[in-house]
Enzyme design. Sequence first.
Site, PDB file in Angstrom:
ATOM      1  NE  ARG A 130      -4.098  -1.894   2.013  1.00 60.61           N
ATOM      2  CZ  ARG A 130      -3.728  -3.102   2.809  1.00 60.61           C
ATOM      3  NH1 ARG A 130      -2.773  -3.286   3.641  1.00 60.61           N
ATOM      4  NH2 ARG A 130      -4.598  -4.063   2.390  1.00 60.61           N
ATOM      5  CE  LYS A 152      -0.086  13.713 -15.266  1.00 62.61           C
ATOM      6  NZ  LYS A 152      -0.278  14.123 -16.766  1.00 62.61           N
ATOM      7  CD  GLU A 194       8.168  16.407 -23.232  1.00 60.83           C
ATOM      8  OE1 GLU A 194       7.783  17.583 -22.874  1.00 60.83           O
ATOM      9  OE2 GLU A 194       7.785  15.563 -23.531  1.00 60.83           O
ATOM     10  CE  LYS A 235       6.091  17.268 -14.695  1.00 57.60           C
ATOM     11  NZ  LYS A 235       6.086  15.921 -15.391  1.00 57.60           N
ATOM     12  CD  GLU A 245      -2.704  16.803 -17.133  1.00 56.32           C
ATOM     13  OE1 GLU A 245      -1.673  16.321 -16.792  1.00 56.32           O
ATOM     14  OE2 GLU A 245      -3.538  16.532 -18.116  1.00 56.32           O
ATOM     15  NE  ARG A 249       1.308  17.296 -13.678  1.00 58.96           N
ATOM     16  CZ  ARG A 249       1.859  16.212 -12.931  1.00 58.96           C
ATOM     17  NH1 ARG A 249       1.349  16.341 -11.636  1.00 58.96           N
ATOM     18  NH2 ARG A 249       2.792  15.502 -13.215  1.00 58.96           N
ATOM     19  CG  ASN A 253      -1.098  17.720 -21.662  1.00 56.48           C
ATOM     20  OD1 ASN A 253      -0.206  17.053 -21.134  1.00 56.48           O
ATOM     21  ND2 ASN A 253      -2.195  17.671 -20.993  1.00 56.48           N
ATOM     22  CG  HIS A 256       2.398  16.504 -24.797  1.00 55.46           C
ATOM     23  ND1 HIS A 256       3.310  17.524 -25.064  1.00 55.46           N
ATOM     24  CD2 HIS A 256       2.928  15.361 -24.186  1.00 55.46           C
ATOM     25  CE1 HIS A 256       4.270  17.248 -24.240  1.00 55.46           C
ATOM     26  NE2 HIS A 256       4.217  16.081 -24.020  1.00 55.46           N
ATOM     27  CG  HIS A 260      -0.071  12.127 -26.597  1.00 54.30           C
ATOM     28  ND1 HIS A 260      -0.818  12.868 -25.765  1.00 54.30           N
ATOM     29  CD2 HIS A 260       1.205  11.757 -26.325  1.00 54.30           C
ATOM     30  CE1 HIS A 260       0.024  12.752 -24.562  1.00 54.30           C
ATOM     31  NE2 HIS A 260       1.271  12.333 -25.070  1.00 54.30           N
ATOM     32  CG  HIS A 274       7.035  11.517 -25.864  1.00 54.83           C
ATOM     33  ND1 HIS A 274       5.599  11.493 -25.683  1.00 54.83           N
ATOM     34  CD2 HIS A 274       7.386  12.647 -24.816  1.00 54.83           C
ATOM     35  CE1 HIS A 274       5.022  12.620 -25.204  1.00 54.83           C
ATOM     36  NE2 HIS A 274       6.010  13.268 -24.551  1.00 54.83           N
TER      37      HIS A 274
END
Length: 381
Positions: A130, A152, A194, A235, A245, A249, A253, A256, A260, A274
Amino acid sequence: MTAPLRGSDATVVDVALGDRSYDIVIGRGQLASLGARIAKLRPGAKVAIVSDENVAARHLDAAVAAAKSGAAQVSTIVLPPGEGTKSFAHLARLCDDLISQRIERSDLVVALGGGVIGDLAGFAAAIVRRGVDYVQVPTSLLAQVDSSVGGKTAIDSPQGKNLIGAFYQPVLVVADTALLDTLPEREFRAGYAEVAKYGLLGDAAFFAWLEANWQDVFAGGPAREHAIATSCRAKAAIVARDERETGDRMLLNLGHTFGHALEADADYSDRLLHGEAIAIGMALAFEFSARRGLLPKAEAERAIRHLAAVGLPTKVSEVRGDVSGIDRLMTLIAQDKKVSRGKLTFILARAIGQAFIETNVDSQDVRVFLEEKLPGSVVRR
Ligand SMILES: NC(=O)c1ccc[n+]([C@@H]2O[C@H](COP(=O)([O-])OP(=O)(O)OC[C@H]3O[C@@H](n4cnc5c(N)ncnc54)[C@H](O)[C@@H]3O)[C@@H](O)[C@H]2O)c1
Ligand SMILES: [Zn+2]
């Protein structure tokens, strides 16, 4: 300019999240400080270092030696490299290994690798017993400026990337910029997209600095540390404002949504990394913003010129191999971002350094714009 071999003093960036706050320690040679930092954070802890084969071959011995100087016991788990490792099968094996290595809640998991290892080991840390604390030791540029910061964690599902995961913050990030010396140049360049993103989305002065100093960032001198620290600060500030987000946040993107779609279309293969997809995506986002009259065309051209100068792709025609037609790309775009009543959310820009969230983009406008950008398409007048 050649990379100095000596270590450097650390730059420390604080990620301010109340009782879950942590430091990002940035500097050449900082891996050596890992043991002392572990001893201070979790005295007497056992440590399990998780890595991939590519990174382990180059940096695992140094990481183990560093950790040993401050941990009660150090074990290692080495996984295959590549996006395919972010799977249930590898997650299951990793959790089993952590448990059989008797990693308890007072111990630490250390993720030594790029974004794949960081995302997977972070998620394993979130669910084993946990929740076991974990430390990110990012080894790719993308991981040092992006994936290791912000909590994330995820694995992929057959339906899409990063669909199974958790927000789970690390207790420390140690970004040793010397580790990037062994990163393949194409990976470094992709990660640089990035870095440029932080300038393009919110910091015009940083973008101008990158235009003047990017070669030194690639060469590995103090400019590299400055670029990484500035990116992490950007960031960290956004994550501190909007950890989960629901608002700001989303600015991260930038590029993106288009990116993506192209990445998925290339099956996440090495036809398009990426960061390369994001470079094309940011170029498209700036062109699209100019098309909508939000910013002068010359400003969009300036953004694109810099990405191209460092050798990043900025046009759909630069994707290796075939790109699908407009219908498939529009389907992928609709899947990536929520659509409500034909409206898409995009990160657009009013200037370099002034990105904003636009929730009301007509998907037909995107279709018309993108169609013109596809290889072989005839520009309609
Ligand atoms: N969690 C987040 O916020 C976040 C943000 C962006 C991306 N991501 C995830 O990050 C992943 C991509 O990360 P990545 O680009 O680091 O990919 P990666 O982890 O696959 O690393 C890229 C390649 O470089 C190798 N490598 C890494 N460090 C090296 C080094 N120092 N020397 C030699 N080789 C090295 C790896 O073995 C791999 O082959 C994706 O899965 C993406 O979903 C997560
Ligand atoms: Zn990205």
